[in-house]
Design a protein around this motif. Structure first.
Motif, PDB file in Angstrom:
ATOM      1  N   PRO A 102      10.237   1.579  10.708  1.00  0.00           N
ATOM      2  CA  PRO A 102      11.199   2.325   9.888  1.00  0.00           C
ATOM      3  C   PRO A 102      11.532   1.610   8.590  1.00  0.00           C
ATOM      4  CG  PRO A 102      11.969   2.054  12.166  1.00  0.00           C
ATOM      5  CD  PRO A 102      10.816   1.128  11.979  1.00  0.00           C
ATOM      6  N   MET A 103      11.840   2.400   7.581  1.00  0.00           N
ATOM      7  CA  MET A 103      12.339   1.838   6.320  1.00  0.00           C
ATOM      8  C   MET A 103      13.785   1.425   6.527  1.00  0.00           C
ATOM      9  SD  MET A 103      10.696   4.393   3.414  1.00  0.00           S
ATOM     10  CE  MET A 103      11.399   5.872   4.108  1.00  0.00           C
ATOM     11  N   ARG A 104      14.100   0.191   6.167  1.00  0.00           N
ATOM     12  CA  ARG A 104      15.463  -0.295   6.315  1.00  0.00           C
ATOM     13  C   ARG A 104      15.693  -1.433   5.338  1.00  0.00           C
ATOM     14  NH1 ARG A 104      15.988  -2.654  12.293  1.00  0.00           N
ATOM     15  NH2 ARG A 104      17.868  -3.518  11.347  1.00  0.00           N
ATOM     16  N   ALA A 105      16.926  -1.698   5.048  1.00  0.00           N
ATOM     17  CA  ALA A 105      17.260  -2.698   4.029  1.00  0.00           C
ATOM     18  C   ALA A 105      17.315  -4.114   4.571  1.00  0.00           C
ATOM     19  CB  ALA A 105      18.611  -2.349   3.393  1.00  0.00           C
ATOM     20  N   ASP A 106      17.306  -4.274   5.909  1.00  0.00           N
ATOM     21  CA  ASP A 106      17.503  -5.613   6.477  1.00  0.00           C
ATOM     22  C   ASP A 106      16.369  -6.001   7.420  1.00  0.00           C
ATOM     23  OD1 ASP A 106      18.083  -3.727   8.380  1.00  0.00           O
ATOM     24  OD2 ASP A 106      19.800  -4.812   9.230  1.00  0.00           O
ATOM     25  N   ARG A 107      15.119  -5.623   7.081  1.00  0.00           N
ATOM     26  CA  ARG A 107      14.014  -5.991   7.947  1.00  0.00           C
ATOM     27  C   ARG A 107      13.804  -7.500   7.959  1.00  0.00           C
ATOM     28  NH1 ARG A 107       8.738  -2.474   6.863  1.00  0.00           N
ATOM     29  NH2 ARG A 107       7.832  -4.311   7.738  1.00  0.00           N
ATOM     30  N   SER A 108      13.310  -7.971   9.103  1.00  0.00           N
ATOM     31  CA  SER A 108      13.057  -9.403   9.255  1.00  0.00           C
ATOM     32  C   SER A 108      11.624  -9.769   8.903  1.00  0.00           C
ATOM     33  CB  SER A 108      13.338  -9.827  10.705  1.00  0.00           C
ATOM     34  OG  SER A 108      12.517  -9.099  11.606  1.00  0.00           O
ATOM     35  N   ARG A 109      10.749  -8.785   8.749  1.00  0.00           N
ATOM     36  CA  ARG A 109       9.340  -9.048   8.428  1.00  0.00           C
ATOM     37  C   ARG A 109       8.886  -8.070   7.363  1.00  0.00           C
ATOM     38  NH1 ARG A 109       4.836 -10.876   7.384  1.00  0.00           N
ATOM     39  NH2 ARG A 109       3.501 -11.982   8.829  1.00  0.00           N
ATOM     40  N   MET A 110       8.460  -8.583   6.214  1.00  0.00           N
ATOM     41  CA  MET A 110       8.061  -7.728   5.112  1.00  0.00           C
ATOM     42  C   MET A 110       6.692  -7.112   5.376  1.00  0.00           C
ATOM     43  SD  MET A 110      10.517  -7.634   3.072  1.00  0.00           S
ATOM     44  CE  MET A 110       9.731  -6.822   1.688  1.00  0.00           C
ATOM     45  N   PRO A 111       6.400  -5.962   4.767  1.00  0.00           N
ATOM     46  CA  PRO A 111       5.061  -5.382   4.894  1.00  0.00           C
ATOM     47  C   PRO A 111       4.001  -6.325   4.346  1.00  0.00           C
ATOM     48  CG  PRO A 111       6.602  -3.790   3.964  1.00  0.00           C
ATOM     49  CD  PRO A 111       7.306  -5.116   3.970  1.00  0.00           C
ATOM     50  N   VAL A 112       2.796  -6.227   4.886  1.00  0.00           N
ATOM     51  CA  VAL A 112       1.673  -7.039   4.417  1.00  0.00           C
ATOM     52  C   VAL A 112       0.503  -6.103   4.123  1.00  0.00           C
ATOM     53  CG1 VAL A 112       2.399  -9.080   5.697  1.00  0.00           C
ATOM     54  CG2 VAL A 112       0.844  -7.447   6.783  1.00  0.00           C
ATOM     55  N   GLU A 113      -0.622  -6.668   3.741  1.00  0.00           N
ATOM     56  CA  GLU A 113      -1.809  -5.857   3.498  1.00  0.00           C
ATOM     57  C   GLU A 113      -2.270  -5.204   4.808  1.00  0.00           C
ATOM     58  OE1 GLU A 113      -3.350 -10.034   4.510  1.00  0.00           O
ATOM     59  OE2 GLU A 113      -1.674  -9.144   3.407  1.00  0.00           O
ATOM     60  N   GLY A 114      -2.838  -4.020   4.699  1.00  0.00           N
ATOM     61  CA  GLY A 114      -3.338  -3.351   5.890  1.00  0.00           C
ATOM     62  C   GLY A 114      -4.511  -4.104   6.489  1.00  0.00           C
ATOM     63  N   PHE A 115      -4.635  -4.068   7.809  1.00  0.00           N
ATOM     64  CA  PHE A 115      -5.743  -4.784   8.460  1.00  0.00           C
ATOM     65  C   PHE A 115      -6.085  -4.148   9.800  1.00  0.00           C
ATOM     66  CE2 PHE A 115      -1.780  -6.951   9.626  1.00  0.00           C
ATOM     67  CZ  PHE A 115      -1.871  -7.054  11.004  1.00  0.00           C
ATOM     68  N   TRP A 116      -7.300  -4.415  10.253  1.00  0.00           N
ATOM     69  CA  TRP A 116      -7.801  -3.995  11.562  1.00  0.00           C
ATOM     70  C   TRP A 116      -8.154  -5.226  12.374  1.00  0.00           C
ATOM     71  CZ3 TRP A 116      -8.918   0.999  13.540  1.00  0.00           C
ATOM     72  CH2 TRP A 116      -8.675   2.057  12.663  1.00  0.00           C
ATOM     73  N   ILE A 117      -7.814  -5.218  13.653  1.00  0.00           N
ATOM     74  CA  ILE A 117      -8.240  -6.269  14.579  1.00  0.00           C
ATOM     75  C   ILE A 117      -9.155  -5.628  15.618  1.00  0.00           C
ATOM     76  CG2 ILE A 117      -7.536  -8.099  16.166  1.00  0.00           C
ATOM     77  CD1 ILE A 117      -4.765  -8.033  14.897  1.00  0.00           C
ATOM     78  N   PHE A 118     -10.370  -6.133  15.722  1.00  0.00           N
ATOM     79  CA  PHE A 118     -11.348  -5.614  16.663  1.00  0.00           C
ATOM     80  C   PHE A 118     -11.486  -6.601  17.820  1.00  0.00           C
ATOM     81  CE2 PHE A 118     -12.293  -3.947  12.483  1.00  0.00           C
ATOM     82  CZ  PHE A 118     -12.489  -2.588  12.716  1.00  0.00           C
ATOM     83  N   ASP A 119     -10.935  -6.216  19.004  1.00  0.00           N
ATOM     84  CA  ASP A 119     -10.808  -7.149  20.113  1.00  0.00           C
ATOM     85  C   ASP A 119     -10.140  -8.418  19.563  1.00  0.00           C
ATOM     86  OD1 ASP A 119     -11.966  -5.417  22.047  1.00  0.00           O
ATOM     87  OD2 ASP A 119     -13.962  -5.938  21.334  1.00  0.00           O
ATOM     88  N   MET A 120     -10.674  -9.586  19.912  1.00  0.00           N
ATOM     89  CA  MET A 120     -10.224 -10.813  19.230  1.00  0.00           C
ATOM     90  C   MET A 120     -11.421 -11.470  18.565  1.00  0.00           C
ATOM     91  SD  MET A 120      -6.992 -11.486  19.147  1.00  0.00           S
ATOM     92  CE  MET A 120      -6.726 -13.269  19.004  1.00  0.00           C
ATOM     93  N   ALA A 121     -12.370 -10.610  18.140  1.00  0.00           N
ATOM     94  CA  ALA A 121     -13.616 -11.111  17.576  1.00  0.00           C
ATOM     95  C   ALA A 121     -13.642 -11.067  16.059  1.00  0.00           C
ATOM     96  CB  ALA A 121     -14.794 -10.306  18.127  1.00  0.00           C
ATOM     97  N   GLN A 122     -12.878 -10.156  15.468  1.00  0.00           N
ATOM     98  CA  GLN A 122     -13.010  -9.946  14.029  1.00  0.00           C
ATOM     99  C   GLN A 122     -11.783  -9.239  13.484  1.00  0.00           C
ATOM    100  OE1 GLN A 122     -16.861  -8.420  12.817  1.00  0.00           O
ATOM    101  NE2 GLN A 122     -15.928  -7.062  11.311  1.00  0.00           N
ATOM    102  N   VAL A 123     -11.428  -9.581  12.247  1.00  0.00           N
ATOM    103  CA  VAL A 123     -10.387  -8.875  11.497  1.00  0.00           C
ATOM    104  C   VAL A 123     -11.010  -8.408  10.189  1.00  0.00           C
ATOM    105  CG1 VAL A 123      -8.205  -9.080  10.243  1.00  0.00           C
ATOM    106  CG2 VAL A 123      -8.464 -10.175  12.477  1.00  0.00           C
ATOM    107  N   ASN A 124     -10.710  -7.167   9.808  1.00  0.00           N
ATOM    108  CA  ASN A 124     -11.140  -6.668   8.503  1.00  0.00           C
ATOM    109  C   ASN A 124      -9.921  -6.291   7.671  1.00  0.00           C
ATOM    110  OD1 ASN A 124     -14.006  -5.350  10.030  1.00  0.00           O
ATOM    111  ND2 ASN A 124     -14.086  -6.764   8.313  1.00  0.00           N
ATOM    112  N   VAL A 125      -9.970  -6.669   6.406  1.00  0.00           N
ATOM    113  CA  VAL A 125      -8.876  -6.406   5.479  1.00  0.00           C
ATOM    114  C   VAL A 125      -9.457  -5.748   4.238  1.00  0.00           C
ATOM    115  CG1 VAL A 125      -6.908  -7.386   4.250  1.00  0.00           C
ATOM    116  CG2 VAL A 125      -7.786  -8.537   6.299  1.00  0.00           C
TER     117      VAL A 125
END
Length: 282
Positions: free
Chosen positions: A212-235
């Motif tokens: 949700p959009m909120r003014a007091d989030r504890s973690r800022m948005p980051v770049e979009g990414f995919w995690i495939f199993d624990m073998a690979q990440v694509n950004v």
């Protein structure tokens, strides 16, 4: 992220540079002496040894020949190509059009059993409607691709979406609430996409979270990414496509996904945000 999103690439380049340096020293040569044997400017071997310059395959062959290690050349060239493959600029990836870039990822999607995707700007490709996909790829084509094969690229992406209905797979999608209101393609396209999102979220193999959009989030948005199993990440970045295979970095993205997932809402609350976004279109 604590380290840059290109650090996997730099590590791979540094590892190759270290191996070439070891060959040079093992042959009892200085960098200057090796450059003389290869017919290079003296500074070239230093730049390669310090990973400031990436060697070409011919450079690697000349290096190994100068060190009396011709038998190691092909293995080192394979390492060079692996490092280069971690980072691909869009211009290079899409030089023949968008269809091939879409098809090239199909084997990765087919062999993956646990998918995690976070998006801060668009719907993840696996859960896009045909018209939404067409709007996205048309925008990409207009911005950076001379070849117009959007129709074929859309078909290739829709073919890839079939994995979501196959057994033995789990999917976790996280989207920022702003994605629900990002109207690429117009209101009708977005309304159809949001209706599809509600349907996808009800599949037993799918976890759908909305941050949700909120003014007091504890973690800022980051770049979009995919995690495939624990073998690979694509950004997907503005300048190119990054593939991460370093276990420690994959773990960082997995931890980031968990942190963002803890901020998200699911089930009834997620559907309420999607429904509100649809209502706003009317």
């Amino acid at each position: 992220m604590a380290i840059s999103s290109s650090s996997s690439v730099q590590r791979a380049r540094q590892a190759l540079a270290d191996r070439l340096t070891e060959l040079c020293r093992g042959a009892g040569l200085t960098g200057v002496e090796l450059a003389e044997r290869c017919g290079w400017h003296p500074s070239k071997s230093s730049r390669i040894m310090n990973a400031r310059t990436s060697p070409s395959p011919d450079d690697v062959r000349a290096w190994c020949r100068a060190c009396g290690a011709d038998d190691q050349a092909e293995d080192l060239i394979a390492s060079l190509r692996a490092a280069e493959g971690m980072w691909i600029g869009w211009r290079r990836m899409e030089r023949t059009g968008l269809k091939q870039a879409q098809q090239a990822r199909l084997p990765l999607f087919e062999r993956t059993r646990h998918f995690r995707a976070y998006s801060s700007w668009l719907m993840p490709g696996l859960i896009q409607t045909q018209r939404y996909t067409e709007a996205v790829l048309r925008a990409v084509q207009r911005r950076r691709v001379e070849v117009d094969d959007v129709a074929e690229a859309v078909a290739a992406r829709l073919e890839r979406q079939r994995v979501i209905h196959r057994g033995g797979r789990r999917f976790a999608f996280l989207v920022e609430e702003s994605v629900l209101r990002n109207g690429i393609g117009g209101r009708e396209v977005l309304d159809e996409q949001l209706a599809h999102l509600l349907a996808v979220g009800s599949l037993p193999s799918v976890s759908l979270g909305v941050v949700p959009m909120r003014a007091d989030r504890s973690r800022m948005p980051v770049e979009g990414f995919w995690i495939f199993d624990m073998a690979q990440v694509n950004v997907e970045l503005v300048s190119g496509y990054l593939t991460i295979t370093q276990p420690s970095e994959i773990a960082m993205y997995a931890d980031t996904f968990t942190e963002l997932a803890n901020l998200a809402v699911y089930g009834t609350n997620a559907r309420a945000l999607i429904t509100t976004a649809r209502d706003s279109l009317r």
